[in-house]
Design an enzyme around this catalytic site. Structure first.
Site, PDB file in Angstrom:
ATOM      1  N   HIS A  75      85.162 135.670  22.133  1.00 50.41           N
ATOM      2  CA  HIS A  75      84.427 135.388  20.880  1.00 50.41           C
ATOM      3  C   HIS A  75      84.193 133.887  20.722  1.00 50.41           C
ATOM      4  O   HIS A  75      85.019 133.171  20.156  1.00 50.41           O
ATOM      5  CB  HIS A  75      85.209 135.926  19.682  1.00 50.41           C
ATOM      6  CG  HIS A  75      84.425 135.961  18.416  1.00 50.41           C
ATOM      7  ND1 HIS A  75      84.598 136.930  17.458  1.00 50.41           N
ATOM      8  CD2 HIS A  75      83.451 135.147  17.937  1.00 50.41           C
ATOM      9  CE1 HIS A  75      83.766 136.718  16.450  1.00 50.41           C
ATOM     10  NE2 HIS A  75      83.066 135.625  16.708  1.00 50.41           N
TER      11      HIS A  75
ATOM     12  N   HIS B  51      81.043 130.846  19.899  1.00 52.69           N
ATOM     13  CA  HIS B  51      79.658 130.520  19.520  1.00 52.69           C
ATOM     14  C   HIS B  51      79.227 129.314  20.335  1.00 52.69           C
ATOM     15  O   HIS B  51      79.682 128.201  20.094  1.00 52.69           O
ATOM     16  CB  HIS B  51      79.571 130.264  18.014  1.00 52.69           C
ATOM     17  CG  HIS B  51      79.902 131.491  17.205  1.00 52.69           C
ATOM     18  ND1 HIS B  51      78.958 132.466  16.938  1.00 52.69           N
ATOM     19  CD2 HIS B  51      81.069 131.936  16.680  1.00 52.69           C
ATOM     20  CE1 HIS B  51      79.536 133.447  16.241  1.00 52.69           C
ATOM     21  NE2 HIS B  51      80.810 133.154  16.076  1.00 52.69           N
TER      22      HIS B  51
ATOM     23  N   ARG C 259      76.098 128.272  20.728  1.00 52.49           N
ATOM     24  CA  ARG C 259      75.034 127.574  19.963  1.00 52.49           C
ATOM     25  C   ARG C 259      73.743 127.304  20.732  1.00 52.49           C
ATOM     26  O   ARG C 259      72.797 126.769  20.162  1.00 52.49           O
ATOM     27  CB  ARG C 259      75.533 126.241  19.388  1.00 52.49           C
ATOM     28  CG  ARG C 259      76.735 126.352  18.480  1.00 52.49           C
ATOM     29  CD  ARG C 259      76.462 127.155  17.233  1.00 52.49           C
ATOM     30  NE  ARG C 259      77.546 127.031  16.251  1.00 52.49           N
ATOM     31  CZ  ARG C 259      77.938 128.016  15.460  1.00 52.49           C
ATOM     32  NH1 ARG C 259      77.333 129.193  15.506  1.00 52.49           N
ATOM     33  NH2 ARG C 259      78.910 127.828  14.598  1.00 52.49           N
TER      34      ARG C 259
ATOM     35  N   ASN D 195      74.344 134.913  17.712  1.00 53.42           N
ATOM     36  CA  ASN D 195      73.699 134.331  16.521  1.00 53.42           C
ATOM     37  C   ASN D 195      73.193 132.911  16.766  1.00 53.42           C
ATOM     38  O   ASN D 195      73.547 131.962  16.085  1.00 53.42           O
ATOM     39  CB  ASN D 195      74.638 134.376  15.301  1.00 53.42           C
ATOM     40  CG  ASN D 195      75.917 133.558  15.481  1.00 53.42           C
ATOM     41  OD1 ASN D 195      76.318 133.258  16.594  1.00 53.42           O
ATOM     42  ND2 ASN D 195      76.540 133.202  14.376  1.00 53.42           N
TER      43      ASN D 195
ATOM     44  N   ASP E 206      77.458 139.637  15.121  1.00 51.22           N
ATOM     45  CA  ASP E 206      78.500 138.770  14.553  1.00 51.22           C
ATOM     46  C   ASP E 206      77.942 137.675  13.642  1.00 51.22           C
ATOM     47  O   ASP E 206      76.935 137.049  13.939  1.00 51.22           O
ATOM     48  CB  ASP E 206      79.341 138.106  15.643  1.00 51.22           C
ATOM     49  CG  ASP E 206      80.459 137.280  15.030  1.00 51.22           C
ATOM     50  OD1 ASP E 206      81.162 137.803  14.165  1.00 51.22           O
ATOM     51  OD2 ASP E 206      80.600 136.100  15.395  1.00 51.22           O
TER      52      ASP E 206
ATOM     53  N   HIS F  39      87.746 139.072  14.851  1.00 54.78           N
ATOM     54  CA  HIS F  39      88.516 138.263  13.883  1.00 54.78           C
ATOM     55  C   HIS F  39      89.143 139.026  12.706  1.00 54.78           C
ATOM     56  O   HIS F  39      88.850 138.747  11.543  1.00 54.78           O
ATOM     57  CB  HIS F  39      87.669 137.107  13.344  1.00 54.78           C
ATOM     58  CG  HIS F  39      86.236 137.400  13.003  1.00 54.78           C
ATOM     59  ND1 HIS F  39      85.861 138.424  12.181  1.00 54.78           N
ATOM     60  CD2 HIS F  39      85.091 136.788  13.392  1.00 54.78           C
ATOM     61  CE1 HIS F  39      84.546 138.422  12.070  1.00 54.78           C
ATOM     62  NE2 HIS F  39      84.055 137.449  12.791  1.00 54.78           N
TER      63      HIS F  39
ATOM     64  N   ASP G 163      86.828 132.618  18.079  1.00 58.73           N
ATOM     65  CA  ASP G 163      85.728 132.448  17.117  1.00 58.73           C
ATOM     66  C   ASP G 163      85.328 130.971  17.034  1.00 58.73           C
ATOM     67  O   ASP G 163      85.028 130.449  15.946  1.00 58.73           O
ATOM     68  CB  ASP G 163      86.077 133.008  15.730  1.00 58.73           C
ATOM     69  CG  ASP G 163      84.834 133.193  14.858  1.00 58.73           C
ATOM     70  OD1 ASP G 163      83.711 132.978  15.355  1.00 58.73           O
ATOM     71  OD2 ASP G 163      84.993 133.543  13.675  1.00 58.73           O
TER      72      ASP G 163
ATOM     73  N   HIS H 104      80.312 123.062  14.155  1.00 54.75           N
ATOM     74  CA  HIS H 104      79.298 122.685  13.162  1.00 54.75           C
ATOM     75  C   HIS H 104      79.197 121.165  13.125  1.00 54.75           C
ATOM     76  O   HIS H 104      80.114 120.465  13.548  1.00 54.75           O
ATOM     77  CB  HIS H 104      79.689 123.190  11.768  1.00 54.75           C
ATOM     78  CG  HIS H 104      79.601 124.675  11.623  1.00 54.75           C
ATOM     79  ND1 HIS H 104      78.415 125.367  11.708  1.00 54.75           N
ATOM     80  CD2 HIS H 104      80.561 125.609  11.401  1.00 54.75           C
ATOM     81  CE1 HIS H 104      78.657 126.660  11.539  1.00 54.75           C
ATOM     82  NE2 HIS H 104      79.950 126.835  11.367  1.00 54.75           N
TER      83      HIS H 104
ATOM     84  N   GLY I 278      83.408 128.135   9.553  1.00 55.08           N
ATOM     85  CA  GLY I 278      83.809 128.221  10.955  1.00 55.08           C
ATOM     86  C   GLY I 278      84.537 126.972  11.412  1.00 55.08           C
ATOM     87  O   GLY I 278      84.413 125.911  10.808  1.00 55.08           O
TER      88      GLY I 278
END
Ligand code: DOR
Ligand code: ZN
Length: 428
Positions: free
Chosen positions: A59, A61, A63, A93, A151, A231, A304, A308, A323
């Site tokens: 899991h 991200h 980006r 996502n 997700d 999660h 997860d 950011h 996040g």
């Protein structure tokens, strides 16, 4: 091209091994595992270290495409290597959403060119993750997606969820569920409870997670589809999954280091780095998550990893992005807070980061069997390190763990027989 890892504590749960052994790597594969091997090769002295199958984060991200300002496949996989992960599963996502063949192919080809570790990708369950129309799952699977997920979002209706599971089942893809009822958690910024009341922030109740977990379990039973809960953060979710497993329903569950390491107290001071979705919960939930890990109701520890920008984080708490980055803090948190704390044995912890996610995703990873890809993570269980975001390979600096000193860090990461991290530095 040969590597001989000598006298480490080899922990390979898939093969029931936990013993001091040597491992010979030849031509990118595990060539031999034995009490003692002598061979002309580059020798890695692993005395007092743990030698595990390469860790898998199911899991993350990444980006890319679209938010290369937050992270790229290159930087995320460097972060993975530094964190001891040899394989990551990217979430869809992105922008555009990974909901068609072209997007899956883009991610996989970028990963081949720029990735430092192995990259797999999920495909979206619905077009543009809008929860309206099904994505073309057959196309996603044929392009190489290994799981389906929206997700970040929960599938809005039970009827659409049913269809997702029926198709995912046909194509033998697990569905990775982000379980948070959007209506129950609407407008909330943190866990609903004592701390949210004191801070005057609107809460997201734990029952928002439980309601969707219950829905997905009922639909998994009805459709014979396969659901994996992303999660997991609540006591209710653990209880429901426990019962579902007992009843023989095809469900698995993951949690993340922040859900067993922090409570909602971490939000005090309106600390945006403690804002995550689902939110950090109160103590009784954290205890239930630890118990779920111990009892093997929770199969997987994933990060997860959600990088950011600072400008998206350092705004009013309500408006801050949700996040935290996780790839470079996961192993120390697992070692310090679960293994050294006596919640999990080292073998249990490693299983939840290797063979268990590999089996759920159906990928040929997560073991040190002879003939397997030589993906290996070496951990120094006794080395202490203070978390310093300035040292991160990730572009993200958003972590609530900065400044914490934790015991147990990855010291070498090997992918297909080649060291990609040595002594805390990404190499090659
Ligand atoms: O906090 C979160 N951030 N939770 C998610 O489910 C998505 C993630 C993100 O993409 O930033
Ligand atoms: Zn999620």
């Amino acid at each position: 091209m040969k590597l001989l890892i000598k006298q480490g504590r080899v922990v390979d749960p898939a093969n029931g091994i936990d013993a001091v052994m040597d491992i010979l790597v030849d031509n990118g594969k595990i060539a031999k595992v034995a009490k003692s091997i002598s061979e002309k090769a580059e020798v890695v002295d692993a005395r007092n270290l743990i030698v595990a199958p390469g860790l898998i984060d199911m899991h993350a991200h990444l980006r890319e495409p679209g938010r290369e300002d937050k992270e790229t496949i290159a930087t995320a996989t460097r972060a993975a290597a530094r964190g001891g992960f040899t394989t990551v599963l990217g979430m869809p996502n992105t922008n555009p959403v990974i909901d068609d063949q072209a997007a899956v192919e883009f991610v996989l080809s970028k990963a081949r060119k720029e990735g430092v570790v192995n990259v797999y990708t999920t495909g979206a369950a619905t077009k543009n993750q809008q929860g309206k129309e099904l994505a073309e799952m057959w196309e996603l699977r044929n392009a190489g997606a290994v799981a389906i997920s929206d997700d970040g979002n929960t599938i809005p209706t039970a009827s659409l969820m049913r269809k997702v599971l029926e198709y995912a089942r046909m194509y033998r893809l697990p569905y990775l569920s982000h379980a948070e009822d959007p209506a129950l958690s609407e407008g909330g910024a943190m866990h609903e409870g004592y701390v949210s009341t004191e801070l005057g922030l609107q809460g997201r109740p734990s029952v928002a997670e439980d309601v969707i977990v219950a829905r997905e379990i009922l639909l998994a039973k009805y459709t014979q589809g396969r659901v994996h809960f992303c999660h997991g953060s609540t006591q209710g979710a653990v209880e429901l999954v426990k019962q579902a497993k007992k009843a023989g329903i095809s469900v698995t569950m993951e949690t993340c280091p922040h859900y067993f390491s922090l409570t909602d107290e971490a939000v005090r001071g309106y600390n945006q780095n403690a804002k995550v979705s689902p939110p950090l919960r109160s103590k009784e939930h954290v205890e239930a998550i630890k118990k779920g890990l111990k009892d093997d109701v929770i199969d997987v520890i994933a990060t997860d990893h959600a990088p950011h920008l600072l400008v998206e984080k350092y705004v009013e708490f309500d408006n801050a992005a949700s996040g935290m980055v996780g790839l470079e803090t996961a192993v120390p948190l697992v070692m310090n807070n679960l293994v050294h704390a006596g919640v999990l044995t080292i073998s249990q912890a490693i299983a939840k980061m290797t063979i268990n996610p590999a089996r759920i995703l159906g990928i040929p990873k997560g073991t040190l069997s002879v003939g397997a890809d030589a993906d290996i993570t070496i951990i120094d269980p006794n080395r202490e390190e203070t978390i310093d975001p300035k040292q991160f390979e990730s572009k993200g600096r958003n972590t609530p763990f900065a400044g914490m000193t934790l015991k147990g860090v990855p010291v070498m990461t090997i992918v297909a027989g080649k060291a990609v991290m040595r002594e805390r530095r990404v190499v090659g």
